[in-house]
Design an enzyme around this catalytic site. Sequence first.
Site, PDB file in Angstrom:
ATOM      1  N   ASN A 286       0.829  -1.211   0.000  1.00  0.00           N
ATOM      2  CA  ASN A 286       0.000   0.000   0.000  1.00  0.00           C
ATOM      3  C   ASN A 286       0.859   1.255   0.000  1.00  0.00           C
ATOM      4  O   ASN A 286       1.918   1.308   0.625  1.00  0.00           O
ATOM      5  CB  ASN A 286      -1.032   0.001   1.128  1.00  0.00           C
ATOM      6  CG  ASN A 286      -0.477  -0.235   2.510  1.00  0.00           C
ATOM      7  OD1 ASN A 286       0.496  -0.949   2.668  1.00  0.00           O
ATOM      8  ND2 ASN A 286      -1.094   0.352   3.509  1.00  0.00           N
TER       9      ASN A 286
ATOM     10  N   GLU B 276       0.552   5.265   0.605  1.00  0.00           N
ATOM     11  CA  GLU B 276      -0.301   6.342   1.123  1.00  0.00           C
ATOM     12  C   GLU B 276       0.215   7.697   0.668  1.00  0.00           C
ATOM     13  O   GLU B 276       1.290   7.820   0.075  1.00  0.00           O
ATOM     14  CB  GLU B 276      -0.376   6.239   2.645  1.00  0.00           C
ATOM     15  CG  GLU B 276      -1.055   4.928   3.062  1.00  0.00           C
ATOM     16  CD  GLU B 276      -1.302   4.808   4.559  1.00  0.00           C
ATOM     17  OE1 GLU B 276      -0.768   5.629   5.344  1.00  0.00           O
ATOM     18  OE2 GLU B 276      -2.042   3.871   4.934  1.00  0.00           O
TER      19      GLU B 276
ATOM     20  N   CYS C 136      -4.314   0.989  -2.308  1.00  0.00           N
ATOM     21  CA  CYS C 136      -4.147  -0.288  -1.601  1.00  0.00           C
ATOM     22  C   CYS C 136      -3.118  -1.174  -2.305  1.00  0.00           C
ATOM     23  O   CYS C 136      -2.926  -1.083  -3.524  1.00  0.00           O
ATOM     24  CB  CYS C 136      -5.466  -1.047  -1.576  1.00  0.00           C
ATOM     25  SG  CYS C 136      -6.760  -0.292  -0.594  1.00  0.00           S
TER      26      CYS C 136
ATOM     27  N   GLU D 203      -3.268  -4.346  -3.060  1.00  0.00           N
ATOM     28  CA  GLU D 203      -3.811  -5.244  -4.085  1.00  0.00           C
ATOM     29  C   GLU D 203      -3.895  -4.542  -5.436  1.00  0.00           C
ATOM     30  O   GLU D 203      -3.578  -5.118  -6.475  1.00  0.00           O
ATOM     31  CB  GLU D 203      -5.235  -5.706  -3.721  1.00  0.00           C
ATOM     32  CG  GLU D 203      -5.352  -6.457  -2.421  1.00  0.00           C
ATOM     33  CD  GLU D 203      -5.587  -5.569  -1.208  1.00  0.00           C
ATOM     34  OE1 GLU D 203      -4.936  -4.514  -1.111  1.00  0.00           O
ATOM     35  OE2 GLU D 203      -6.406  -5.934  -0.369  1.00  0.00           O
TER      36      GLU D 203
ATOM     37  N   CYS E  43     -10.499  -4.567   0.796  1.00  0.00           N
ATOM     38  CA  CYS E  43     -11.574  -3.573   0.779  1.00  0.00           C
ATOM     39  C   CYS E  43     -12.451  -3.789  -0.461  1.00  0.00           C
ATOM     40  O   CYS E  43     -12.078  -4.507  -1.400  1.00  0.00           O
ATOM     41  CB  CYS E  43     -11.002  -2.155   0.793  1.00  0.00           C
ATOM     42  SG  CYS E  43     -10.372  -1.598  -0.798  1.00  0.00           S
TER      43      CYS E  43
ATOM     44  N   CYS F  90     -10.898  -2.951  -3.913  1.00  0.00           N
ATOM     45  CA  CYS F  90      -9.925  -3.942  -4.388  1.00  0.00           C
ATOM     46  C   CYS F  90     -10.624  -5.205  -4.870  1.00  0.00           C
ATOM     47  O   CYS F  90     -10.189  -5.838  -5.834  1.00  0.00           O
ATOM     48  CB  CYS F  90      -8.916  -4.271  -3.296  1.00  0.00           C
ATOM     49  SG  CYS F  90      -7.734  -2.930  -3.055  1.00  0.00           S
TER      50      CYS F  90
HETATM   51  N1  THU Z   1      -5.351  -1.191   2.551  1.00  0.00           N
HETATM   52  C1  THU Z   1      -4.860  -2.032   1.588  1.00  0.00           C
HETATM   53  O1  THU Z   1      -3.720  -1.886   1.137  1.00  0.00           O
HETATM   54  N2  THU Z   1      -5.654  -3.027   1.156  1.00  0.00           N
HETATM   55  C2  THU Z   1      -6.932  -3.234   1.584  1.00  0.00           C
HETATM   56  O2  THU Z   1      -7.632  -4.053   1.020  1.00  0.00           O
HETATM   57  C3  THU Z   1      -7.442  -2.491   2.732  1.00  0.00           C
HETATM   58  C4  THU Z   1      -6.669  -1.294   3.108  1.00  0.00           C
HETATM   59  C5  THU Z   1      -4.506  -0.072   2.980  1.00  0.00           C
HETATM   60  C6  THU Z   1      -4.990   1.268   2.516  1.00  0.00           C
HETATM   61  C7  THU Z   1      -4.373   2.177   3.550  1.00  0.00           C
HETATM   62  O3  THU Z   1      -3.052   2.475   3.135  1.00  0.00           O
HETATM   63  C8  THU Z   1      -4.311   1.326   4.797  1.00  0.00           C
HETATM   64  O4  THU Z   1      -4.459  -0.009   4.387  1.00  0.00           O
HETATM   65  C9  THU Z   1      -5.387   1.655   5.814  1.00  0.00           C
HETATM   66  O5  THU Z   1      -6.640   1.667   5.255  1.00  0.00           O
END
Ligand code: THU
Length: 163
Positions: free
Chosen positions: A62, A64, A73, A75, A112, A115
Amino acid sequence: MKKVEISLSLIEADDAKELADSEQVLIKISRQMTTQAYAPYSGFYVGAAVLLENGEIVLGSNQENAAYPSGLCAERVAVFAASAKYPNVKIKAIAISGNSRSRDIGHPVTPCGACRQVMLEYEVKQQEPVKIYLSGHSGKIFVIEKVQDLLPLSFTSKELENL
Ligand code: THU
């Protein structure tokens, strides 16, 4: 009128060792990828490993951003990278693992909604199932036979045909 039940079945492994060697490798790589996350805002680290039909494993973590919605994310980073590099190579499986800045996550992290939608797009496109492995830093692993199982009543390209 009738009640309709939609159910999800998955395999729950108490430990990666219960799975085939190749599956263990993919999960291990996705766990390693959590350490590559750029997640200074949430402190939640996610790694993804996409196994392609040609044997290549494309990685993601991920990413940010100070402008929060601009992040992505793990994925989607991995799946988009795989599709960008190998647009016509099918995806066999995706391992997704989560961990955190402050403590080890000991349960499977689940993707999520966005994704799930993105992974489903490629599953529909290739007309072959993409197997999903969900895990934390340690502990149980969920194995799901296809992305479709994770997104019942999904919206797909089929809806957009012959309009
Ligand atoms: N996140 C993912 O990388 N994948 C997911 O399916 C759920 C959330 C990340 C996004 C963000 O950087 C952190 O987790 C918190 O939401």
